[in-house]
Design a protein around this motif. Structure first.
Motif, PDB file in Angstrom:
ATOM      1  N   PRO A 135       0.846  -1.197   0.000  1.00  0.00           N
ATOM      2  CA  PRO A 135       0.000   0.000   0.000  1.00  0.00           C
ATOM      3  C   PRO A 135       0.884   1.250   0.000  1.00  0.00           C
ATOM      4  O   PRO A 135       1.751   1.387   0.854  1.00  0.00           O
ATOM      5  CB  PRO A 135      -0.797  -0.101   1.306  1.00  0.00           C
TER       6      PRO A 135
ATOM      7  N   ALA B 196      -0.558   4.537  -0.988  1.00  0.00           N
ATOM      8  CA  ALA B 196      -1.501   5.577  -1.414  1.00  0.00           C
ATOM      9  C   ALA B 196      -1.810   6.581  -0.311  1.00  0.00           C
ATOM     10  O   ALA B 196      -2.735   7.377  -0.441  1.00  0.00           O
ATOM     11  CB  ALA B 196      -2.789   4.932  -1.924  1.00  0.00           C
ATOM     12  N   GLY B 197      -1.025   6.548   0.766  1.00  0.00           N
ATOM     13  CA  GLY B 197      -1.289   7.481   1.880  1.00  0.00           C
ATOM     14  C   GLY B 197      -0.894   8.900   1.500  1.00  0.00           C
ATOM     15  O   GLY B 197      -0.191   9.131   0.503  1.00  0.00           O
TER      16      GLY B 197
ATOM     17  N   GLY C  24       0.842  10.959   3.478  1.00  0.00           N
ATOM     18  CA  GLY C  24       2.158  11.291   4.033  1.00  0.00           C
ATOM     19  C   GLY C  24       2.194  12.649   4.709  1.00  0.00           C
ATOM     20  O   GLY C  24       3.170  13.388   4.588  1.00  0.00           O
ATOM     21  N   THR C  25       1.148  12.968   5.469  1.00  0.00           N
ATOM     22  CA  THR C  25       1.076  14.325   6.039  1.00  0.00           C
ATOM     23  C   THR C  25       2.168  14.591   7.077  1.00  0.00           C
ATOM     24  O   THR C  25       2.530  15.736   7.296  1.00  0.00           O
ATOM     25  CB  THR C  25      -0.308  14.588   6.678  1.00  0.00           C
ATOM     26  N   ARG C  26       2.714  13.510   7.679  1.00  0.00           N
ATOM     27  CA  ARG C  26       3.754  13.723   8.701  1.00  0.00           C
ATOM     28  C   ARG C  26       5.092  14.120   8.087  1.00  0.00           C
ATOM     29  O   ARG C  26       6.023  14.479   8.784  1.00  0.00           O
ATOM     30  CB  ARG C  26       3.920  12.457   9.561  1.00  0.00           C
TER      31      ARG C  26
ATOM     32  N   LYS D  88       5.938   9.534  -0.279  1.00  0.00           N
ATOM     33  CA  LYS D  88       6.971   9.236   0.735  1.00  0.00           C
ATOM     34  C   LYS D  88       7.687   7.930   0.412  1.00  0.00           C
ATOM     35  O   LYS D  88       8.838   7.737   0.754  1.00  0.00           O
ATOM     36  CB  LYS D  88       6.387   9.223   2.142  1.00  0.00           C
ATOM     37  N   GLU D  89       6.968   7.032  -0.281  1.00  0.00           N
ATOM     38  CA  GLU D  89       7.567   5.736  -0.647  1.00  0.00           C
ATOM     39  C   GLU D  89       8.728   5.917  -1.630  1.00  0.00           C
ATOM     40  O   GLU D  89       9.539   5.024  -1.815  1.00  0.00           O
ATOM     41  CB  GLU D  89       6.503   4.827  -1.283  1.00  0.00           C
TER      42      GLU D  89
ATOM     43  N   GLN E 210      -6.099   3.435  -5.389  1.00  0.00           N
ATOM     44  CA  GLN E 210      -7.110   3.575  -4.335  1.00  0.00           C
ATOM     45  C   GLN E 210      -7.734   4.945  -4.608  1.00  0.00           C
ATOM     46  O   GLN E 210      -7.058   5.966  -4.497  1.00  0.00           O
ATOM     47  CB  GLN E 210      -6.431   3.555  -2.957  1.00  0.00           C
TER      48      GLN E 210
ATOM     49  N   GLY F 281      -7.941   4.907   4.217  1.00  0.00           N
ATOM     50  CA  GLY F 281      -7.261   4.126   5.246  1.00  0.00           C
ATOM     51  C   GLY F 281      -6.574   2.880   4.702  1.00  0.00           C
ATOM     52  O   GLY F 281      -6.846   2.430   3.582  1.00  0.00           O
TER      53      GLY F 281
HETATM   54  P1  UTP Z   1       0.095   5.627   7.226  1.00  0.00           P
HETATM   55  O1  UTP Z   1      -1.119   5.845   8.045  1.00  0.00           O
HETATM   56  O2  UTP Z   1       1.422   5.673   7.885  1.00  0.00           O
HETATM   57  O3  UTP Z   1       0.162   6.627   5.974  1.00  0.00           O
HETATM   58  O4  UTP Z   1      -0.121   4.269   6.430  1.00  0.00           O
HETATM   59  P2  UTP Z   1      -0.334   8.103   5.782  1.00  0.00           P
HETATM   60  O5  UTP Z   1      -1.812   8.171   5.807  1.00  0.00           O
HETATM   61  O6  UTP Z   1       0.351   8.532   4.528  1.00  0.00           O
HETATM   62  O7  UTP Z   1       0.310   8.820   7.052  1.00  0.00           O
HETATM   63  P3  UTP Z   1       0.262  10.334   7.567  1.00  0.00           P
HETATM   64  O8  UTP Z   1      -0.627  11.150   6.679  1.00  0.00           O
HETATM   65  O9  UTP Z   1       1.688  10.824   7.492  1.00  0.00           O
HETATM   66  O10 UTP Z   1      -0.186  10.193   8.982  1.00  0.00           O
HETATM   67  C1  UTP Z   1       0.813   3.195   6.264  1.00  0.00           C
HETATM   68  C2  UTP Z   1       0.913   2.771   4.798  1.00  0.00           C
HETATM   69  O11 UTP Z   1      -0.389   2.633   4.224  1.00  0.00           O
HETATM   70  C3  UTP Z   1      -0.535   3.431   3.059  1.00  0.00           C
HETATM   71  C4  UTP Z   1       0.529   4.516   3.167  1.00  0.00           C
HETATM   72  O12 UTP Z   1       0.954   4.941   1.869  1.00  0.00           O
HETATM   73  C5  UTP Z   1       1.633   3.833   3.952  1.00  0.00           C
HETATM   74  O13 UTP Z   1       2.545   3.177   3.100  1.00  0.00           O
HETATM   75  N1  UTP Z   1      -1.933   3.961   2.991  1.00  0.00           N
HETATM   76  C6  UTP Z   1      -2.471   4.606   4.048  1.00  0.00           C
HETATM   77  C7  UTP Z   1      -2.666   3.750   1.846  1.00  0.00           C
HETATM   78  O14 UTP Z   1      -2.191   3.123   0.869  1.00  0.00           O
HETATM   79  N2  UTP Z   1      -3.949   4.242   1.783  1.00  0.00           N
HETATM   80  C8  UTP Z   1      -4.504   4.921   2.813  1.00  0.00           C
HETATM   81  O15 UTP Z   1      -5.686   5.332   2.685  1.00  0.00           O
HETATM   82  C9  UTP Z   1      -3.747   5.096   3.983  1.00  0.00           C
END
Ligand code: UTP
Length: 290
Positions: free
Chosen positions: A9, A11-12, A14-16, A26-27, A103, A108
């Motif tokens: 996965p 598709a996050g 990466g807000t942090r 971020k990947e 996605q 999530g």
């Molecule tokens: P994280 O919760 O660490 O990713 O998810 P995020 O949402 O990018 O984090 P924030 O915004 O910095 O808090 C762990 C993995 O799941 C993926 C992310 O890309 C990460 O590799 N992910 C997360 C998805 O693919 N889809 C999502 O809806 C959420």
């Protein structure tokens, strides 16, 4: 059944890690000379995985480009006699069979994994979180696959987390089976009080899931942050028949966190065959001024 499929996965939002991740996934952030996700793909391949589905979303096209051929670049490298680099660049596209799916909404990690249903079919599959790089002699994913082959149940990678950090993670109820392997029968996500803590073992970065996870995910309501949480679905697995936890060997770096990225860069650079020595000398001069 052999585990040959993996889902990453990625598709996050990466807000942090903003602002770096405003347009850069971020990947794809670099650790020394490779994007983070390449370390993860290499770990999967070393673990016996042949088919990899990467879950992406808008703006993550460069992940696809990285695992594709790059004819113009390859031609230039070959014309200029840079054979080593030519081979390295071509080999990336040959690491595995790559598949991509988007996605469409960032709902999530559980929702992202659920996008893999048609790719996975009726087989067990590995999940490697796209922002968790694990470096070790024995690939973490392979350690989990071996446990799946032995026990025939879903397996999660677990690590003990510091007492003051458990409220940011999940807390597992664990019963030892052998060595670093446990039966996990319950879990609490982000425990708020000491009384809620079941153990300091938490699920981190890797799992091998049986396909029944998809029906569970279909019935999982949005949890923390309004997102469909994979850990909520895992709790259902744990409570109904148990789930195996492997306290894997290897060092984990959180690429979703700025300090984690810096730690990965320094530690992996120190192990690099060509850069390791000069980097160590450089670090010593810096450290002596601190
Ligand atoms: P994280 O919760 O660490 O990713 O998810 P995020 O949402 O990018 O984090 P924030 O915004 O910095 O808090 C762990 C993995 O799941 C993926 C992310 O890309 C990460 O590799 N992910 C997360 C998805 O693919 N889809 C999502 O809806 C959420």
């Amino acid at each position: 059944m052999k585990v040959t499929k993996a889902v990453i996965p990625a598709a996050g939002l990466g807000t942090r890690v903003l602002p770096a991740t405003k347009s850069m996934p971020k990947e794809m952030l670099t650790i020394v000379d490779k994007p983070a996700i390449q370390y993860i793909v290499e770990e999967a391949v070393k673990s016996g995985i042949t088919d990899i589905l990467i879950i992406t979303n808008r703006g993550k096209g460069i992940i696809e480009d990285h695992f594709d051929r790059s004819p113009e670049l390859e031609q230039r490298l070959s014309d200029t006699g840079k054979t080593d680099m030519y081979n390295q660049v071509v080999d990336i596209s040959r690491l595995a069979n790559f598949y991509f799916i988007r996605q469409k909404e960032t709902k999530g990690l559980g929702h992202a994994v659920n996008c893999a249903r048609s790719f996975v079919g009726n087989e067990p599959f590995a999940v490697l979180y796209g922002d968790d790089v694990i470096i070790g002699d024995d690939p973490a994913c392979g350690q989990l696959i071996r446990a799946y082959e032995k026990f025939g149940k879903s397996v999660v990678g677990i690590k003990s987390v510091p007492e003051d950090a458990i409220s940011k993670y999940s807390s597992l109820k664990v019963d030892p089976i052998e060595n670093n392997i446990f039966n996990c029968t319950d879990m609490v996500e982000k425990p708020r009080t000491k009384e809620e803590v079941l153990s300091y073992y938490s699920i981190l970065g890797r799992c091998v899931l049986t396909p029944d996870i998809f029906d569970i995910l279909d019935n999982t309501e949005p949890g923390a942050g309004g997102e469909i949480q994979l850990t909520d679905a895992m709790r259902t697995l744990a409570r109904g028949g148990g789930m195996i936890g492997v306290d894997f060997t290897g060092k984990r770096y959180d690429m979703g966190d700025k300090l984690g990225i810096l730690q990965a860069t320094v530690e992996i650079a120190l192990k690099n065959p060509t850069l390791g020595e000069p980097f160590k000398e450089y670090l010593k001069t810096i450290v002596s001024t601190l």
